[in-house]
Design a protein around this motif. Structure first.
Motif, mmCIF file in Angstrom:
data_model
loop_
_atom_site.group_PDB
_atom_site.id
_atom_site.type_symbol
_atom_site.label_atom_id
_atom_site.label_comp_id
_atom_site.label_asym_id
_atom_site.label_seq_id
_atom_site.Cartn_x
_atom_site.Cartn_y
_atom_site.Cartn_z
ATOM 1 N N ALA A 16 -3.342 45.806 9.845
ATOM 2 C CA ALA A 16 -3.514 44.765 8.833
ATOM 3 C C ALA A 16 -4.695 43.867 9.172
ATOM 4 C CB ALA A 16 -2.233 43.939 8.707
ATOM 5 N N PHE A 17 -4.858 43.548 10.447
ATOM 6 C CA PHE A 17 -5.976 42.717 10.894
ATOM 7 C C PHE A 17 -7.313 43.374 10.548
ATOM 8 C CE2 PHE A 17 -8.946 42.011 14.535
ATOM 9 C CZ PHE A 17 -9.276 40.695 14.275
ATOM 10 N N VAL A 18 -7.390 44.678 10.736
ATOM 11 C CA VAL A 18 -8.648 45.395 10.521
ATOM 12 C C VAL A 18 -8.901 45.667 9.054
ATOM 13 C CG1 VAL A 18 -9.839 47.590 10.946
ATOM 14 C CG2 VAL A 18 -8.675 46.424 12.827
ATOM 15 N N THR A 19 -7.873 46.090 8.319
ATOM 16 C CA THR A 19 -8.088 46.602 6.964
ATOM 17 C C THR A 19 -7.759 45.615 5.858
ATOM 18 O OG1 THR A 19 -5.853 47.541 6.800
ATOM 19 C CG2 THR A 19 -7.575 48.936 7.778
ATOM 20 N N ARG A 20 -7.035 44.517 6.168
ATOM 21 C CA ARG A 20 -6.569 43.624 5.102
ATOM 22 C C ARG A 20 -6.932 42.172 5.372
ATOM 23 N NH1 ARG A 20 -0.405 45.341 5.218
ATOM 24 N NH2 ARG A 20 -0.203 44.018 3.363
ATOM 25 N N PRO A 21 -8.210 41.862 5.498
ATOM 26 C CA PRO A 21 -8.616 40.481 5.806
ATOM 27 C C PRO A 21 -8.236 39.477 4.729
ATOM 28 C CG PRO A 21 -10.515 41.792 5.163
ATOM 29 C CD PRO A 21 -9.380 42.752 5.353
ATOM 30 N N ALA A 22 -7.963 39.934 3.515
ATOM 31 C CA ALA A 22 -7.546 39.003 2.463
ATOM 32 C C ALA A 22 -6.227 38.323 2.818
ATOM 33 C CB ALA A 22 -7.414 39.735 1.132
ATOM 34 N N LEU A 23 -5.443 38.928 3.710
ATOM 35 C CA LEU A 23 -4.168 38.343 4.101
ATOM 36 C C LEU A 23 -4.345 37.065 4.906
ATOM 37 C CD1 LEU A 23 -2.123 41.487 5.218
ATOM 38 C CD2 LEU A 23 -1.782 40.124 3.144
ATOM 39 N N SER A 57 -9.727 42.267 -0.203
ATOM 40 C CA SER A 57 -10.090 42.737 1.136
ATOM 41 C C SER A 57 -11.399 43.500 1.111
ATOM 42 C CB SER A 57 -8.973 43.611 1.719
ATOM 43 O OG SER A 57 -7.841 42.826 2.065
ATOM 44 N N ARG A 58 -11.604 44.315 0.106
ATOM 45 C CA ARG A 58 -12.887 45.029 -0.016
ATOM 46 C C ARG A 58 -14.032 44.040 -0.189
ATOM 47 N NH1 ARG A 58 -10.050 48.667 -3.550
ATOM 48 N NH2 ARG A 58 -11.114 47.695 -5.322
ATOM 49 N N LEU A 59 -13.792 42.987 -0.965
ATOM 50 C CA LEU A 59 -14.818 41.971 -1.191
ATOM 51 C C LEU A 59 -15.162 41.252 0.121
ATOM 52 C CD1 LEU A 59 -16.535 40.396 -3.267
ATOM 53 C CD2 LEU A 59 -14.585 38.868 -3.580
ATOM 54 N N VAL A 60 -14.142 40.911 0.894
ATOM 55 C CA VAL A 60 -14.361 40.235 2.177
ATOM 56 C C VAL A 60 -15.123 41.145 3.136
ATOM 57 C CG1 VAL A 60 -13.241 39.235 4.204
ATOM 58 C CG2 VAL A 60 -12.355 38.743 1.911
ATOM 59 N N HIS A 61 -14.730 42.392 3.198
ATOM 60 C CA HIS A 61 -15.430 43.358 4.050
ATOM 61 C C HIS A 61 -16.911 43.407 3.703
ATOM 62 C CE1 HIS A 61 -12.754 45.702 6.698
ATOM 63 N NE2 HIS A 61 -11.797 45.360 5.859
ATOM 64 N N SER A 62 -17.203 43.465 2.412
ATOM 65 C CA SER A 62 -18.588 43.581 1.970
ATOM 66 C C SER A 62 -19.380 42.309 2.230
ATOM 67 C CB SER A 62 -18.629 43.924 0.480
ATOM 68 O OG SER A 62 -19.954 43.949 0.001
ATOM 69 N N ARG A 63 -18.798 41.159 1.881
ATOM 70 C CA ARG A 63 -19.512 39.894 2.007
ATOM 71 C C ARG A 63 -19.829 39.554 3.462
ATOM 72 N NH1 ARG A 63 -21.524 35.523 -1.195
ATOM 73 N NH2 ARG A 63 -22.175 33.960 0.337
ATOM 74 N N TYR A 64 -18.850 39.764 4.344
ATOM 75 C CA TYR A 64 -19.019 39.365 5.736
ATOM 76 C C TYR A 64 -19.453 40.511 6.653
ATOM 77 C CZ TYR A 64 -17.042 34.862 4.492
ATOM 78 O OH TYR A 64 -16.826 33.615 3.929
ATOM 79 N N ARG A 65 -19.644 41.682 6.062
ATOM 80 C CA ARG A 65 -20.133 42.831 6.835
ATOM 81 C C ARG A 65 -19.312 43.006 8.104
ATOM 82 N NH1 ARG A 65 -26.716 41.779 6.247
ATOM 83 N NH2 ARG A 65 -26.751 41.833 3.955
ATOM 84 N N LEU A 66 -18.046 43.228 7.898
ATOM 85 C CA LEU A 66 -17.121 43.228 9.012
ATOM 86 C C LEU A 66 -17.290 44.402 9.971
ATOM 87 C CD1 LEU A 66 -13.861 41.902 7.341
ATOM 88 C CD2 LEU A 66 -15.558 40.668 8.684
ATOM 89 N N GLY A 67 -18.018 45.401 9.572
ATOM 90 C CA GLY A 67 -18.363 46.450 10.525
ATOM 91 C C GLY A 67 -17.283 47.501 10.677
#
Length: 207
Positions: A16-23, A57-67
Motif C-alpha cells: 500500500a505504501f508503494v502503490t497507493r500514495p493517495a491513502l 494514486s496514479r496522479l500522485v505517482h506522476s506528479r511527484y515522480r515517485l520512481g
C-alpha cells in the motif's frame, strides 16, 4: 520470530505504501497535483473516496515522480518501520529527533529560567530521552526567545527527518515526505550537520 500473519501484514502495508500514495498523502500536497484548481479541503474529501483512490494514486505517482518500486526486503527493519509510520507518528518522531538534536543544549542548562523553558517546550519525559541519546546531539543552540523554543526544536527534528528521507532510495524517501505538510525544514536541501547526524538521530528516535 515472525508469524505468517505478521509477515502478510507487513507485506500488505508495504504494498500500500508503494502503490497507493493517495491513502496517505497530506491534502495540501495532493492539491499541488491539480495546479491550484482544487484546494486542500476538497482534496481531504477526495481522499476518502475508494472509487477515486486508484486514479488519485496514479496522479500522485506522476506528479511527484515517485520512481521505481522498492521491495520491502531491500529496506532495513528500522527504516521500513519509519517509512510505514502514519503522519501523526512521523510528527512525533520528528519531535523526538529534535529533542535529541538539542540534547547538548539541554544538558548544559544552568539557569532556572532555561530549564523551565525546556520543561515547558518539551516536557520532562522528552528531555530525559534527549539526554539518554546525547551522543548524537548537535551543537549548542541559543535558547531565547523562549516562546519559540518548541517550534525551533520541531523544525530541527524535521530537518533530521528530511536528511533521513534524502538518504533513502527516492522510491522511499519521497513517499515518506508526502505524508507531512510542506515545510522548508523537511523539503529543502539538507545542510550540515543534519546531513551527518539527521539519519542516525531519526533511527535512534524510532528505535
Amino acid at each position: 520470530m515472525s508469524t505468517a500473519p505478521e509477515s502478510t501484514g507487513v507485506d500488505a502495508g508495504w504494498d500500500a505504501f508503494v502503490t497507493r500514495p493517495a491513502l496517505y498523502i497530506e491534502p495540501s500536497r495532493l492539491a499541488m497535483c491539480f495546479d491550484g484548481m482544487v484546494d486542500s479541503e476538497l482534496c481531504a474529501r477526495l481522499k476518502t473516496s475508494r472509487r477515486l483512490e486508484e486514479r488519485l494514486s496514479r496522479l500522485v505517482h506522476s506528479r511527484y515522480r515517485l520512481g521505481r518500486t522498492v521491495a520491502a526486503e531491500d529496506v532495513g527493519d528500522i527504516d521500513r518501520s519509519i517509512a510505514l509510520a502514519s503522519s501523526e507518528q512521523l510528527a512525533e518522531l520528528a519531535r523526538r529527533a529534535g529533542a535529541i538534536y538539542w540534547a547538548n543544549s539541554i544538558a548544559n542548562t544552568v539557569r532556572a529560567a532555561d530549564a523551565a523553558a525546556f520543561d515547558a517546550a518539551l516536557g520532562e519525559t522528552l528531555c530525559v530521552v534527549a539526554l539518554a541519546n546525547r551522543d548524537l546531539s548537535g551543537p549548542m543552540q541559543p535558547l531565547t526567545p523562549y516562546d519559540q523554543l518548541s517550534a525551533r526544536v520541531m523544525q530541527d527534528g524535521l530537518r533530521c527527518l528530511g536528511a533521513w528521507c534524502r538518504g533513502q532510495s527516492p522510491g522511499v524517501g519521497l513517499r515518506v515526505g508526502l505524508k507531512l505538510a510542506p515545510n522548508p525544514a523537511l523539503d529543502d536541501a539538507v545542510n550540515r550537520p543534519f546531513d551527518e547526524l539527521g539519519p542516525a538521530i531519526i533511527r535512534r528516535a524510532a528505535g
